[in-house]
Design an enzyme around this catalytic site. Structure first.
Site, PDB file in Angstrom:
ATOM      1  N   SER A  71     -82.668 -30.942 -15.093  1.00  0.00           N
ATOM      2  CA  SER A  71     -83.888 -30.452 -15.225  1.00  0.00           C
ATOM      3  C   SER A  71     -84.022 -30.216 -16.936  1.00  0.00           C
ATOM      4  O   SER A  71     -83.854 -31.053 -17.205  1.00  0.00           O
ATOM      5  CB  SER A  71     -84.497 -29.488 -14.421  1.00  0.00           C
ATOM      6  OG  SER A  71     -85.851 -29.416 -14.669  1.00  0.00           O
ATOM      7  N   HIS A  76     -87.331 -21.065 -27.983  1.00  0.00           N
ATOM      8  CA  HIS A  76     -88.280 -21.172 -28.885  1.00  0.00           C
ATOM      9  C   HIS A  76     -88.287 -19.789 -29.445  1.00  0.00           C
ATOM     10  O   HIS A  76     -88.078 -18.600 -28.890  1.00  0.00           O
ATOM     11  CB  HIS A  76     -89.793 -21.282 -28.527  1.00  0.00           C
ATOM     12  CG  HIS A  76     -90.671 -21.395 -29.771  1.00  0.00           C
ATOM     13  ND1 HIS A  76     -90.722 -22.650 -30.397  1.00  0.00           N
ATOM     14  CD2 HIS A  76     -91.547 -20.536 -30.274  1.00  0.00           C
ATOM     15  CE1 HIS A  76     -91.852 -22.355 -31.324  1.00  0.00           C
ATOM     16  NE2 HIS A  76     -92.187 -21.208 -31.195  1.00  0.00           N
ATOM     17  N   CYS A  91     -81.742 -28.077 -10.573  1.00  0.00           N
ATOM     18  CA  CYS A  91     -81.959 -28.108  -9.213  1.00  0.00           C
ATOM     19  C   CYS A  91     -80.216 -28.336  -8.904  1.00  0.00           C
ATOM     20  O   CYS A  91     -79.284 -28.315  -9.890  1.00  0.00           O
ATOM     21  CB  CYS A  91     -82.493 -29.315  -8.919  1.00  0.00           C
ATOM     22  SG  CYS A  91     -82.279 -30.657  -9.877  1.00  0.00           S
TER      23      CYS A  91
END
Length: 125
Positions: A71, A76, A91
């Site tokens: 994934s 940030h 996952c």
């Protein structure tokens, strides 16, 4: 899809979100250090890195996004506030908590962390 784990008992994966504060601004404005830390955290946790993108904002701030076979992971930063947000979804057997833990160790500061199992709607894993 080849290489993508099938949901087990409706569980699609785990999602970890971390908000850090009290982090030295110089660390939060260093795009290379953040990219290296997040990339290492992913590979050391067993994730497969497919691609890395980063952007340094003017006058300050950095975003690093890592596309994983499992994934994604991102950070940030807001150096002017000594703060950052980290988002990791995986996952399979890769632990987003482990990835986030490595980033927390590198950056220091204070953290609030939330972790969820992501499930197929209508199932009860």
């Amino acid at each position: 899809l080849p290489g993508v784990p099938t949901p087990v008992n409706g569980r699609l994966g785990r999602h970890a979100l971390g908000n850090g504060a009290g982090i030295p601004p110089v660390l939060l404005d260093d795009a290379q250090t953040l990219e290296d830390a997040l990339t290492y955290a992913c590979t050391d946790s067993g994730a497969t890195v497919l691609n890395v993108a980063r952007h340094r904002f003017e006058p300050q701030g950095v975003t690093v996004l890592i596309l994983l076979a499992e994934s994604h992971a991102s950070i940030h930063t807001w150096p002017e506030h000594g703060a950052c947000a980290v988002d990791v979804f995986t996952c399979g057997d890769v632990s987003p908590e482990r990835i986030l833990g490595h980033v927390r160790h590198v950056l220091g500061g204070r953290w609030v962390v939330e972790v969820w199992d992501r499930i197929v709607p209508g199932t009860d894993p």
